[in-house]
Design an enzyme around this catalytic site. Structure first.
Site, mmCIF file in Angstrom:
data_model
loop_
_atom_site.group_PDB
_atom_site.id
_atom_site.type_symbol
_atom_site.label_atom_id
_atom_site.label_comp_id
_atom_site.label_asym_id
_atom_site.label_seq_id
_atom_site.Cartn_x
_atom_site.Cartn_y
_atom_site.Cartn_z
ATOM 1 C CG ASP A 1 -69.683 -46.996 40.539
ATOM 2 O OD1 ASP A 1 -69.309 -48.032 41.119
ATOM 3 O OD2 ASP A 1 -69.105 -45.907 40.688
ATOM 4 N N PRO B 1 -69.246 -50.858 48.731
ATOM 5 C CG PRO B 1 -68.075 -48.862 49.021
ATOM 6 C CD PRO B 1 -68.730 -49.708 47.965
ATOM 7 N NE ARG C 1 -67.779 -55.665 54.069
ATOM 8 C CZ ARG C 1 -66.773 -56.460 54.409
ATOM 9 N NH1 ARG C 1 -66.171 -57.185 53.488
ATOM 10 N NH2 ARG C 1 -66.383 -56.533 55.661
ATOM 11 C CG ASP D 1 -69.856 -65.023 49.743
ATOM 12 O OD1 ASP D 1 -69.826 -66.229 50.064
ATOM 13 O OD2 ASP D 1 -68.838 -64.297 49.742
ATOM 14 C CD GLU E 1 -70.486 -62.029 57.195
ATOM 15 O OE1 GLU E 1 -69.400 -61.493 56.962
ATOM 16 O OE2 GLU E 1 -71.230 -62.481 56.316
ATOM 17 C CG HIS F 1 -67.764 -63.176 53.967
ATOM 18 N ND1 HIS F 1 -68.139 -62.137 54.780
ATOM 19 C CD2 HIS F 1 -67.025 -62.609 52.983
ATOM 20 C CE1 HIS F 1 -67.642 -60.997 54.315
ATOM 21 N NE2 HIS F 1 -66.958 -61.271 53.224
#
Length: 330
Positions: free
Chosen positions: A176, A207, A235, A259, A264, A296
């Site tokens: 990160d 993100p 995402r 997920d 989607e 999701h």
């Protein structure tokens, strides 16, 4: 009385919406359609709007119409804001807000559930049992405290994931650009290459931006351990889905859980019983016993739903009252 319209409202949002409206003396109306060129006229006569949807809110005409109606903001009830054209919003004097941390624990607990399912080979066990095979061949499991968990994106959600696995005794590393001192006793910051090459479990919490689109691709999967478990609860488009399917088929990684997935929209949150699934990559992953798919739902807990509604409506009220929202993204 101030009036707010909430697009694509779900039944589970009704109680927190009604409670917020009562406490704040504001009229809050709802509908069940996404914001688009076809539905933007519904906002006419309202002071503010809130949006929750997977697909784009539409092209320039949507923003022009909202401006024409006197709407000054768009409060998203989600973390991701790629559905909004921020340049068009700015051109039409629209303040866009999101809910950056409706409940980090909700997503982190789903990640843990996926990891436990895959570590214990429960998908493969279930497939065998369905055909009467109760043998143990090939399903000896590893324990979490012996593993290294690699996190891509250690923000609010990634940090919550780190704390869970640290508490279970795993070695936690993270890539990160922002190093948070409060995580020094929880994880070790490394570069992306180190995460890809050394982690036993790699979990995505970044993100979606131009830089992160398909950040996980065929070349990256080839760097991972053949025993690695890959998780995406961020995402969909941060992962090249065909490359993920190929990596699983070629045994470049051992297992995966998703997920969220590219394409989607129109699938997650819908009952498609008896209907074809219009996503070939998803169908391929669903057929693999070493892949776990959830629709999701990482965010979907009572606490998170209440927070999403409250934070979004608080932001609408703040902007309409001429105040600065702490969640403004443009």
């Amino acid at each position: 009385m101030m009036k707010i319209l909430m697009y694509t409202s779900r039944p589970d949002e009704k109680a927190p919406i009604d409670e917020w409206a009562k406490q704040n003396g504001v009229q809050v109306d709802t509908n069940t359609v996404p914001l688009s060129e076809e539905t933007v006229d519904l906002a006419k006569g309202y002071d503010g709007i809130s949006v929750l949807q997977h697909g784009s809110v539409g092209g320039p005409e949507v923003y022009r119409q909202l401006h024409k109606f006197g709407i000054k903001q768009m409060a998203l009830r989600s973390t991701g804001y790629e559905i909004v054209d921020l340049k068009e919003a700015a051109k039409n004097d629209l303040v866009v807000t999101n809910v950056p941390a409706y409940s980090p624990r909700s997503v982190s607990e789903l990640v843990l559930a996926h990891v436990m399912w895959l570590l214990r080979h429960l998908g493969e066990v279930k497939e065998r049992e369905d055909r009467g095979d109760f043998s143990w061949k090939g399903i000896e499991a590893k324990e979490i405290h012996t593993l290294t968990v690699g996190i891509i994106g250690a923000g609010k959600i990634g940090s919550a994931v780190a704390r869970i696995f640290n508490a279970l005794g795993a070695t936690v590393i993270a890539a990160d650009p922002i190093h948070r001192p409060e995580l020094n006793d929880t994880l070790t910051y490394v570069d992306h290459e180190t995460v890809y090459k050394t982690a036993d479990i790699i979990t995505m919490h970044t993100p979606l931006t131009t830089e992160t689109h398909h950040i996980i691709n065929a070349q990256v999967f080839k760097k991972m351990k053949p025993t690695a478990i890959f998780i995406n609860a961020s995402r969909g488009p941060v992962v090249d889905t065909p490359a993920l399917a190929a990596a699983l088929e070629n045994h470049e990684i051992a297992a995966a859980a998703i997920d969220t997935i590219e394409g989607e929209n129109g699938i997650v949150g819908q009952d498609l019983s008896g209907q074809p699934i219009n996503n070939e990559n998803l169908k391929k992953l669903l057929a693999m016993p070493n892949v776990n798919v959830s629709p999701h739902i990482g965010f979907y807990t009572e606490v998170a739903v209440q927070n999403m509604v409250q934070f979004a409506l608080d932001d609408v009220l703040a902007v309409l009252n001429g105040q600065q929202s702490p969640h403004q993204v443009n």
